[in-house]
Design an enzyme around this catalytic site. Structure first.
Site, PDB file in Angstrom:
ATOM      1  N   MET A   1      -7.118  12.320  16.180  1.00  0.00           N
ATOM      2  CA  MET A   1      -8.281  12.309  17.074  1.00  0.00           C
ATOM      3  C   MET A   1      -7.899  12.098  18.541  1.00  0.00           C
ATOM      4  O   MET A   1      -8.540  12.642  19.445  1.00  0.00           O
ATOM      5  CB  MET A   1      -9.257  11.217  16.607  1.00  0.00           C
ATOM      6  CG  MET A   1     -10.529  11.122  17.384  1.00  0.00           C
ATOM      7  SD  MET A   1     -11.463  12.675  17.401  1.00  0.00           S
ATOM      8  CE  MET A   1     -12.361  12.574  15.863  1.00  0.00           C
TER       9      MET A   1
ATOM     10  N   ASN B   1       0.876  -1.167   0.000  1.00  0.00           N
ATOM     11  CA  ASN B   1       0.000   0.000   0.000  1.00  0.00           C
ATOM     12  C   ASN B   1       0.922   1.229   0.000  1.00  0.00           C
ATOM     13  O   ASN B   1       1.461   1.604   1.033  1.00  0.00           O
ATOM     14  CB  ASN B   1      -0.872  -0.058   1.254  1.00  0.00           C
ATOM     15  CG  ASN B   1      -1.824   1.125   1.370  1.00  0.00           C
ATOM     16  OD1 ASN B   1      -1.699   2.122   0.654  1.00  0.00           O
ATOM     17  ND2 ASN B   1      -2.782   1.001   2.277  1.00  0.00           N
TER      18      ASN B   1
ATOM     19  N   GLY C   1      -9.102   3.663  11.881  1.00  0.00           N
ATOM     20  CA  GLY C   1      -8.415   4.118  13.092  1.00  0.00           C
ATOM     21  C   GLY C   1      -9.301   4.808  14.120  1.00  0.00           C
ATOM     22  O   GLY C   1      -9.320   4.428  15.291  1.00  0.00           O
TER      23      GLY C   1
ATOM     24  N   HIS D   1     -11.896   4.437  -0.498  1.00  0.00           N
ATOM     25  CA  HIS D   1     -11.954   3.477   0.615  1.00  0.00           C
ATOM     26  C   HIS D   1     -12.879   2.300   0.274  1.00  0.00           C
ATOM     27  O   HIS D   1     -13.390   1.632   1.170  1.00  0.00           O
ATOM     28  CB  HIS D   1     -12.491   4.133   1.911  1.00  0.00           C
ATOM     29  CG  HIS D   1     -11.636   5.222   2.454  1.00  0.00           C
ATOM     30  ND1 HIS D   1     -12.159   6.401   2.919  1.00  0.00           N
ATOM     31  CD2 HIS D   1     -10.298   5.311   2.620  1.00  0.00           C
ATOM     32  CE1 HIS D   1     -11.174   7.185   3.344  1.00  0.00           C
ATOM     33  NE2 HIS D   1     -10.036   6.549   3.173  1.00  0.00           N
TER      34      HIS D   1
ATOM     35  N   ARG E   1      -2.501  -1.708  -3.538  1.00  0.00           N
ATOM     36  CA  ARG E   1      -3.648  -0.808  -3.428  1.00  0.00           C
ATOM     37  C   ARG E   1      -3.422   0.348  -4.395  1.00  0.00           C
ATOM     38  O   ARG E   1      -2.381   1.000  -4.347  1.00  0.00           O
ATOM     39  CB  ARG E   1      -3.759  -0.253  -2.015  1.00  0.00           C
ATOM     40  CG  ARG E   1      -4.863   0.790  -1.881  1.00  0.00           C
ATOM     41  CD  ARG E   1      -4.770   1.556  -0.576  1.00  0.00           C
ATOM     42  NE  ARG E   1      -5.902   2.463  -0.435  1.00  0.00           N
ATOM     43  CZ  ARG E   1      -5.893   3.545   0.348  1.00  0.00           C
ATOM     44  NH1 ARG E   1      -4.826   3.841   1.062  1.00  0.00           N
ATOM     45  NH2 ARG E   1      -6.954   4.320   0.433  1.00  0.00           N
TER      46      ARG E   1
ATOM     47  N   GLY F   1     -12.825   5.219  13.868  1.00  0.00           N
ATOM     48  CA  GLY F   1     -14.084   4.479  14.026  1.00  0.00           C
ATOM     49  C   GLY F   1     -13.954   3.261  14.925  1.00  0.00           C
ATOM     50  O   GLY F   1     -14.852   2.946  15.709  1.00  0.00           O
TER      51      GLY F   1
ATOM     52  N   ASN G   1      -7.462   8.668   8.888  1.00  0.00           N
ATOM     53  CA  ASN G   1      -6.959   9.981   8.482  1.00  0.00           C
ATOM     54  C   ASN G   1      -7.885  10.572   7.433  1.00  0.00           C
ATOM     55  O   ASN G   1      -8.371  11.678   7.574  1.00  0.00           O
ATOM     56  CB  ASN G   1      -5.549   9.840   7.908  1.00  0.00           C
ATOM     57  CG  ASN G   1      -4.520   9.847   9.002  1.00  0.00           C
ATOM     58  OD1 ASN G   1      -4.627  10.620   9.944  1.00  0.00           O
ATOM     59  ND2 ASN G   1      -3.533   8.982   8.885  1.00  0.00           N
TER      60      ASN G   1
HETATM   61  N1  LIG Z   1      -7.254   4.983  20.311  1.00  0.00           N
HETATM   62  C1  LIG Z   1      -7.606   5.894  19.418  1.00  0.00           C
HETATM   63  N2  LIG Z   1      -8.544   6.814  19.707  1.00  0.00           N
HETATM   64  C2  LIG Z   1      -8.904   7.744  18.817  1.00  0.00           C
HETATM   65  N3  LIG Z   1      -8.396   7.843  17.584  1.00  0.00           N
HETATM   66  C3  LIG Z   1      -7.463   6.954  17.225  1.00  0.00           C
HETATM   67  C4  LIG Z   1      -7.014   5.935  18.117  1.00  0.00           C
HETATM   68  N4  LIG Z   1      -6.079   5.195  17.462  1.00  0.00           N
HETATM   69  C5  LIG Z   1      -5.952   5.742  16.216  1.00  0.00           C
HETATM   70  N5  LIG Z   1      -6.767   6.799  16.075  1.00  0.00           N
HETATM   71  C6  LIG Z   1      -6.924   7.685  14.914  1.00  0.00           C
HETATM   72  O1  LIG Z   1      -6.843   6.938  13.725  1.00  0.00           O
HETATM   73  C7  LIG Z   1      -6.164   7.719  12.729  1.00  0.00           C
HETATM   74  C8  LIG Z   1      -5.495   6.804  11.736  1.00  0.00           C
HETATM   75  O2  LIG Z   1      -6.458   5.976  11.177  1.00  0.00           O
HETATM   76  P1  LIG Z   1      -6.072   4.927  10.038  1.00  0.00           P
HETATM   77  O3  LIG Z   1      -7.303   4.233   9.622  1.00  0.00           O
HETATM   78  O4  LIG Z   1      -4.942   4.091  10.503  1.00  0.00           O
HETATM   79  O5  LIG Z   1      -5.619   5.945   8.932  1.00  0.00           O
HETATM   80  P2  LIG Z   1      -4.897   5.848   7.544  1.00  0.00           P
HETATM   81  O6  LIG Z   1      -5.009   4.403   7.076  1.00  0.00           O
HETATM   82  O7  LIG Z   1      -5.712   6.778   6.716  1.00  0.00           O
HETATM   83  O8  LIG Z   1      -3.503   6.292   7.774  1.00  0.00           O
HETATM   84  C9  LIG Z   1      -5.152   8.539  13.531  1.00  0.00           C
HETATM   85  O9  LIG Z   1      -4.891   9.758  12.910  1.00  0.00           O
HETATM   86  C10 LIG Z   1      -5.878   8.754  14.839  1.00  0.00           C
HETATM   87  O10 LIG Z   1      -6.553   9.984  14.787  1.00  0.00           O
HETATM   88  C1  LIG Z   2      -8.451   7.658  -0.400  1.00  0.00           C
HETATM   89  C2  LIG Z   2      -7.985   8.099   0.929  1.00  0.00           C
HETATM   90  O1  LIG Z   2      -8.407   9.109   1.441  1.00  0.00           O
HETATM   91  O2  LIG Z   2      -7.128   7.285   1.546  1.00  0.00           O
HETATM   92  P1  LIG Z   2      -6.471   7.517   2.967  1.00  0.00           P
HETATM   93  O3  LIG Z   2      -7.579   7.552   3.973  1.00  0.00           O
HETATM   94  O4  LIG Z   2      -5.594   6.300   3.128  1.00  0.00           O
HETATM   95  O5  LIG Z   2      -5.712   8.812   2.886  1.00  0.00           O
HETATM   96 MG   LIG Z   3      -6.336   4.007   5.469  1.00  0.00          MG
END
Ligand SMILES: Nc1ncnc2c1ncn2[C@@H]1O[C@H](COP(=O)(O)OP(=O)(O)O)[C@@H](O)[C@H]1O
Ligand SMILES: CC(=O)OP(=O)(O)O
Ligand SMILES: [Mg+2]
Length: 401
Positions: free
Chosen positions: A284, A7, A331, A180, A91, A333, A211
């Site tokens: 968050m 990814n 993350g 997503h 991805r 949710g 994120n």
């Molecule tokens: N325990 C937690 N409580 C609240 N938010 C969290 C926690 N753990 C992770 N996060 C949030 O999840 C986000 C990352 O989500 P993730 O789905 O891994 O993102 P991405 O794949 O887009 O990088 C972090 O920026 C943070 O805000």
């Molecule tokens: C498409 C997209 O927003 O992906 P990510 O949440 O990983 O930044």
């Molecule tokens: Mg992601």
């Protein structure tokens, strides 16, 4: 069969190595800060201790090479030889209208991904670099691409068209694509399985909140509408992205602040959202910590974020003429107890009733967090985009043989 899933992000590359026999993860990790001063590689081999390395990794080709070296490393590796990897799945964020399903990488497929650079400038170029790096380092291995947009290709025209001149759709394919999709697809299947019902019978809103964040209305087992649009900027408020706004704000701000197109783009993608309102962070965890310590801007950011989520869930319930399942994933949710409470407490009008004890439980498994009386079943379902990518890759490579 052993499959490597990649990814690739703009400055990062995450990977997971699967043994598809039992769908077990042999190793996983990430390379961060690619192209910056000191890149960080975190490698977690199954049954061995985690490795963290700091070195200079200037591009995705070197990043892939470094990952391969670690996978076969004497001490930290999990493979005897690189030849044990029989396929690589990637991805790819934007598949446009052309890619409705995952597909084997061919020269034509690479060309089409390149044509979509305009529509996903942050996401598609590094994905193609990842593919090229595998070409260079593992020339004979088949590769498969799995698109974020593919699941949303089922949306009807009334969901995906913008009310602008049709010529823009015909000429430039300007429309809602949604992202997503791999995650929304995976969690909707998991939710249906968990509930013991066919997915086709469920009206679901799935909220992928990481994120990047997006909501999807799923009906008849398909994506019916989704909050991200032509690009991953539309819809919900996000860590650093604005989400929905009046399009007139763009020319107005450019004029008043003397901004270029790329500056306004960067403002909306990287300097907006939670970061802009809180003035603290896009994360968050930091926002909720600050809010609990009485920081007013953090509270405002949180309230705006959860308000927008409630609006989308309500809108999608109306769009589907009802809903029976609400899913939280990614993350935020999966982890934020306070966020889920703030969202659900504002939706009691449609029969959502949260069970606070269930909501506060920590678990890596899919679970119900609504009360037994709730008219809408609220679930937390951990997402696993990599597993779905590995499954698609496995299936496509096997069918080819
Ligand atoms: N325990 C937690 N409580 C609240 N938010 C969290 C926690 N753990 C992770 N996060 C949030 O999840 C986000 C990352 O989500 P993730 O789905 O891994 O993102 P991405 O794949 O887009 O990088 C972090 O920026 C943070 O805000
Ligand atoms: C498409 C997209 O927003 O992906 P990510 O949440 O990983 O930044
Ligand atoms: Mg992601």
């Amino acid at each position: 069969m052993i499959i490597l899933v990649i990814n690739a992000g703009s400055s990062s590359l995450k990977y997971q190595l699967y043994n598809m026999k039992e769908e077990s993860v042999l190793a996983q990790g990430r390379v961060e800060r690619i192209g910056m001063d000191s890149s960080i590689v975190t490698h977690e081999p199954e049954g061995k201790s985690e490795v963290r390395l700091v070195s200079e990794i200037l591009d995705h080709n070197t990043a892939v090479k470094r990952v391969i070296d670690l996978l076969v490393h004497k001490e930290h590796g999990v493979l005897g030889s690189i030849n044990e990897i029989k396929a690589v799945g990637h991805r790819v964020v934007h598949g446009g209208e052309i890619f409705k399903h995952s597909t084997l990488v061919t020269p034509d497929v690479k060309l089409e991904i390149r044509k979509l650079f305009d529509l996903a400038p942050l996401h598609n170029p590094p994905a193609l670099m990842g593919i090229a790096a595998v070409d260079t380092n593992m020339a004979e291995v088949p590769q498969v691409v799995v698109f974020d947009t593919a699941f949303h290709q089922s949306m009807p025209q009334e969901s995906f068209l913008y009310a602008i001149p049709m010529v823009l759709y015909r000429r430039h394919k300007i429309r809602r694509y949604g992202f997503h999709g791999t995650s929304h697809h995976y969690v909707s299947q998991q939710a249906a399985e968990f509930l013991g019902k066919p997915l086709e019978s469920i009206k679901m809103v799935s909220c992928h909140i990481g994120n990047g964040a997006s909501c999807t209305a799923i009906m008849d087992g398909k994506s019916f509408d989704t909050s991200m649009g032509l690009t991953p900027l539309e819809g919900l408020m996000m860590g650093t992205r604005s989400g929905d706004l009046d399009p007139a704000i763009v020319p107005f701000t450019m004029n008043k602040e003397d901004l270029t197109l790329s500056e306004v783009n960067s403002m909306l993608n990287k300097h907006s959202g939670m970061l802009a309102i809180s003035g603290i962070s896009s994360d968050m965890r930091e926002i909720t910590d600050a809010m609990q310590e009485g920081d007013k801007q953090a509270k405002l950011a949180f309230d705006m974020y959860t308000y927008r989520l409630r609006k989308y869930i309500g809108a999608y319930a109306a769009a589907m003429n009802g809903m029976d399942t609400l899913v939280f994933t990614a993350g935020v949710g999966e982890n934020s107890v306070v966020l889920r409470k703030a969202v659900c407490d504002g939706l009691t009008f449609m029969g959502i009733e949260l069970d606070e004890t269930r909501n506060a439980e920590r678990s890596k498994e899919a679970r119900v967090i609504s009360s037994d009386n709730s008219r809408v079943t609220v679930l937390v379902v951990p997402t696993n985009e990599e597993l779905l990518i590995a499954r698609d890759t496995y299936q496509i490579v096997q069918n080819r043989a």
